[in-house]
Scaffold this motif. Structure first.
Motif, PDB file in Angstrom:
ATOM      1  N   SER A  84     -24.647  48.901  13.317  1.00  0.00           N
ATOM      2  CA  SER A  84     -25.182  47.567  13.576  1.00  0.00           C
ATOM      3  C   SER A  84     -24.067  46.529  13.654  1.00  0.00           C
ATOM      4  O   SER A  84     -22.984  46.720  13.092  1.00  0.00           O
ATOM      5  CB  SER A  84     -26.159  47.169  12.465  1.00  0.00           C
ATOM      6  OG  SER A  84     -25.454  46.910  11.264  1.00  0.00           O
ATOM      7  N   PRO A  85     -24.302  45.399  14.332  1.00  0.00           N
ATOM      8  CA  PRO A  85     -23.290  44.334  14.402  1.00  0.00           C
ATOM      9  C   PRO A  85     -22.873  43.831  13.028  1.00  0.00           C
ATOM     10  O   PRO A  85     -21.704  43.500  12.816  1.00  0.00           O
ATOM     11  CB  PRO A  85     -24.004  43.239  15.207  1.00  0.00           C
ATOM     12  CG  PRO A  85     -25.011  43.962  16.032  1.00  0.00           C
ATOM     13  CD  PRO A  85     -25.477  45.107  15.177  1.00  0.00           C
ATOM     14  N   GLU A  86     -23.821  43.770  12.073  1.00  0.00           N
ATOM     15  CA  GLU A  86     -23.492  43.290  10.724  1.00  0.00           C
ATOM     16  C   GLU A  86     -22.505  44.229  10.038  1.00  0.00           C
ATOM     17  O   GLU A  86     -21.530  43.794   9.421  1.00  0.00           O
ATOM     18  CB  GLU A  86     -24.771  43.156   9.887  1.00  0.00           C
ATOM     19  CG  GLU A  86     -25.738  42.079  10.352  1.00  0.00           C
ATOM     20  CD  GLU A  86     -26.556  42.503  11.548  1.00  0.00           C
ATOM     21  OE1 GLU A  86     -27.183  41.626  12.184  1.00  0.00           O
ATOM     22  OE2 GLU A  86     -26.579  43.714  11.872  1.00  0.00           O
ATOM     23  N   VAL A  87     -22.781  45.528  10.127  1.00  0.00           N
ATOM     24  CA  VAL A  87     -21.890  46.514   9.515  1.00  0.00           C
ATOM     25  C   VAL A  87     -20.540  46.508  10.226  1.00  0.00           C
ATOM     26  O   VAL A  87     -19.482  46.603   9.587  1.00  0.00           O
ATOM     27  CB  VAL A  87     -22.517  47.917   9.553  1.00  0.00           C
ATOM     28  CG1 VAL A  87     -21.511  48.985   9.122  1.00  0.00           C
ATOM     29  CG2 VAL A  87     -23.750  47.971   8.660  1.00  0.00           C
ATOM     30  N   LEU A  88     -20.550  46.383  11.542  1.00  0.00           N
ATOM     31  CA  LEU A  88     -19.309  46.355  12.309  1.00  0.00           C
ATOM     32  C   LEU A  88     -18.434  45.183  11.893  1.00  0.00           C
ATOM     33  O   LEU A  88     -17.230  45.339  11.682  1.00  0.00           O
ATOM     34  CB  LEU A  88     -19.621  46.284  13.802  1.00  0.00           C
ATOM     35  CG  LEU A  88     -18.425  46.177  14.752  1.00  0.00           C
ATOM     36  CD1 LEU A  88     -17.477  47.346  14.558  1.00  0.00           C
ATOM     37  CD2 LEU A  88     -18.899  46.107  16.196  1.00  0.00           C
ATOM     38  N   ARG A  89     -19.039  43.990  11.744  1.00  0.00           N
ATOM     39  CA  ARG A  89     -18.267  42.812  11.327  1.00  0.00           C
ATOM     40  C   ARG A  89     -17.696  43.006   9.929  1.00  0.00           C
ATOM     41  O   ARG A  89     -16.538  42.658   9.666  1.00  0.00           O
ATOM     42  CB  ARG A  89     -19.143  41.567  11.381  1.00  0.00           C
ATOM     43  CG  ARG A  89     -19.345  40.993  12.779  1.00  0.00           C
ATOM     44  CD  ARG A  89     -19.938  39.593  12.716  1.00  0.00           C
ATOM     45  NE  ARG A  89     -21.288  39.613  12.148  1.00  0.00           N
ATOM     46  CZ  ARG A  89     -22.384  39.738  12.866  1.00  0.00           C
ATOM     47  NH1 ARG A  89     -22.303  39.876  14.175  1.00  0.00           N
ATOM     48  NH2 ARG A  89     -23.575  39.731  12.288  1.00  0.00           N
ATOM     49  N   ALA A  90     -18.501  43.559   9.027  1.00  0.00           N
ATOM     50  CA  ALA A  90     -18.038  43.754   7.653  1.00  0.00           C
ATOM     51  C   ALA A  90     -16.899  44.772   7.599  1.00  0.00           C
ATOM     52  O   ALA A  90     -15.889  44.562   6.910  1.00  0.00           O
ATOM     53  CB  ALA A  90     -19.195  44.210   6.769  1.00  0.00           C
ATOM     54  N   ARG A  91     -17.063  45.868   8.312  1.00  0.00           N
ATOM     55  CA  ARG A  91     -15.998  46.877   8.323  1.00  0.00           C
ATOM     56  C   ARG A  91     -14.722  46.335   8.961  1.00  0.00           C
ATOM     57  O   ARG A  91     -13.607  46.629   8.501  1.00  0.00           O
ATOM     58  CB  ARG A  91     -16.480  48.120   9.088  1.00  0.00           C
ATOM     59  CG  ARG A  91     -17.520  48.936   8.335  1.00  0.00           C
ATOM     60  CD  ARG A  91     -17.940  50.161   9.139  1.00  0.00           C
ATOM     61  NE  ARG A  91     -18.876  50.994   8.379  1.00  0.00           N
ATOM     62  CZ  ARG A  91     -19.404  52.126   8.835  1.00  0.00           C
ATOM     63  NH1 ARG A  91     -19.089  52.553  10.050  1.00  0.00           N
ATOM     64  NH2 ARG A  91     -20.240  52.821   8.084  1.00  0.00           N
ATOM     65  N   SER A  92     -14.865  45.538  10.007  1.00  0.00           N
ATOM     66  CA  SER A  92     -13.693  44.944  10.655  1.00  0.00           C
ATOM     67  C   SER A  92     -12.965  44.010   9.697  1.00  0.00           C
ATOM     68  O   SER A  92     -11.729  43.973   9.666  1.00  0.00           O
ATOM     69  CB  SER A  92     -14.117  44.189  11.914  1.00  0.00           C
ATOM     70  OG  SER A  92     -14.705  45.052  12.862  1.00  0.00           O
ATOM     71  N   GLY A  93     -13.732  43.240   8.906  1.00  0.00           N
ATOM     72  CA  GLY A  93     -13.111  42.349   7.925  1.00  0.00           C
ATOM     73  C   GLY A  93     -12.351  43.109   6.865  1.00  0.00           C
ATOM     74  O   GLY A  93     -11.240  42.729   6.465  1.00  0.00           O
ATOM     75  N   ILE A  94     -12.935  44.215   6.388  1.00  0.00           N
ATOM     76  CA  ILE A  94     -12.264  45.041   5.391  1.00  0.00           C
ATOM     77  C   ILE A  94     -10.982  45.630   5.956  1.00  0.00           C
ATOM     78  O   ILE A  94      -9.928  45.639   5.306  1.00  0.00           O
ATOM     79  CB  ILE A  94     -13.207  46.160   4.908  1.00  0.00           C
ATOM     80  CG1 ILE A  94     -14.360  45.568   4.104  1.00  0.00           C
ATOM     81  CG2 ILE A  94     -12.445  47.190   4.066  1.00  0.00           C
ATOM     82  CD1 ILE A  94     -15.452  46.559   3.778  1.00  0.00           C
ATOM     83  N   MET A  95     -11.054  46.118   7.181  1.00  0.00           N
ATOM     84  CA  MET A  95      -9.867  46.703   7.794  1.00  0.00           C
ATOM     85  C   MET A  95      -8.785  45.657   8.027  1.00  0.00           C
ATOM     86  O   MET A  95      -7.594  45.961   7.945  1.00  0.00           O
ATOM     87  CB  MET A  95     -10.232  47.397   9.101  1.00  0.00           C
ATOM     88  CG  MET A  95     -10.948  48.730   8.927  1.00  0.00           C
ATOM     89  SD  MET A  95     -10.151  49.881   7.771  1.00  0.00           S
ATOM     90  CE  MET A  95      -8.492  50.032   8.449  1.00  0.00           C
ATOM     91  N   GLY A  96      -9.193  44.415   8.309  1.00  0.00           N
ATOM     92  CA  GLY A  96      -8.196  43.354   8.449  1.00  0.00           C
ATOM     93  C   GLY A  96      -7.402  43.167   7.173  1.00  0.00           C
ATOM     94  O   GLY A  96      -6.173  42.990   7.193  1.00  0.00           O
TER      95      GLY A  96
END
Length: 222
Positions: free
Chosen positions: A152-164
């Motif tokens: 989902s877009p929500e999970v994608l945004r959260a995972r992207s933030g963590i990876m940042g």
């Protein structure tokens, strides 16, 4: 702006970046920055930047335009055949290449890693990302969602933030090891390790649950 004034500004930026990277932003005074820059004028930050907040803003903005141009070039080279790894590389490689272009020792990764932990600076960083990188993030995000439709877009945004955050932490550690002479491999090796790791996290399956914890996304210059 005169050549002397520009050199003075760059000296202050260089001094601030190093001291912030070493000691943390809140632990460094304006006086220590001016002294480390080699000027006896303790009001130099106010004179050249208008104040401490403006200096930090310019320091955060440093190299951002170059990275954005490089990211646009990489995305234009994708063509019609690309996968998630290619998309992630467009996000990470410009940052890695920029770090690789700096002299040793450099302080950029360690400064940004320190900056993200200071609430007031993190808020400025978030505004900058929205202001200068919004279209790029939207383009990359759309391509990522196309490549992994079951996340989902929500999970994608959260995972992207963590990876940042992870990318900054790994780069800060490697930057420190370069300074100490203990680094193994190259910045390119670091970059592709992070690309592989990011692809793994972004594409990982989502465990179905009635209630699911999704951490807030954290904007990042990476």
């Amino acid at each position: 702006m005169g050549q002397h004034s520009d050199k003075a500004r760059q000296a202050l930026l260089n001094a601030a970046e190093e001291l912030f990277a070493r000691h943390g932003i809140d632990a460094v005074s304006n006086r220590s920055i001016t002294e480390h820059a080699g000027t006896a004028n303790h009001s130099a930050i106010a004179y050249h930047f208008g104040g401490r907040d403006e200096l930090i803003y310019e320091l955060l903005h440093r190299h951002l335009a170059t990275m954005s141009i490089r990211r646009t070039e990489l995305m234009a080279e994708l063509g019609d055949e690309f996968d998630l790894r290619d998309i992630i590389a467009c996000r990470i490689l410009p940052f890695i290449e920029q770090l690789d272009s700096l002299p040793v020792p450099s302080w950029r990764a360690r400064f940004l890693d320190q900056a993200r932990t200071v609430p007031s600076v993190a808020a400025v960083l978030a505004e900058m990302v929205i202001e200068t990188e919004a279209s790029s993030f939207e383009d990359v995000g759309a391509l990522m969602r196309k490549s992994i439709g079951d996340v989902s877009p929500e999970v994608l945004r959260a995972r992207s933030g963590i990876m940042g955050q992870i990318v900054l932490g790994v780069c800060a550690e490697y930057e420190a090891r370069l300074e100490d002479g203990f680094a193994q491999g190259t910045w390119a090796d670091v970059g592709y390790f992070l690309i592989d790791s990011t692809v793994g996290m972004i594409s990982a399956p989502v465990t179905p649950r009635d209630e699911r914890f999704i951490p807030p996304s954290t904007p990042s210059l990476v």
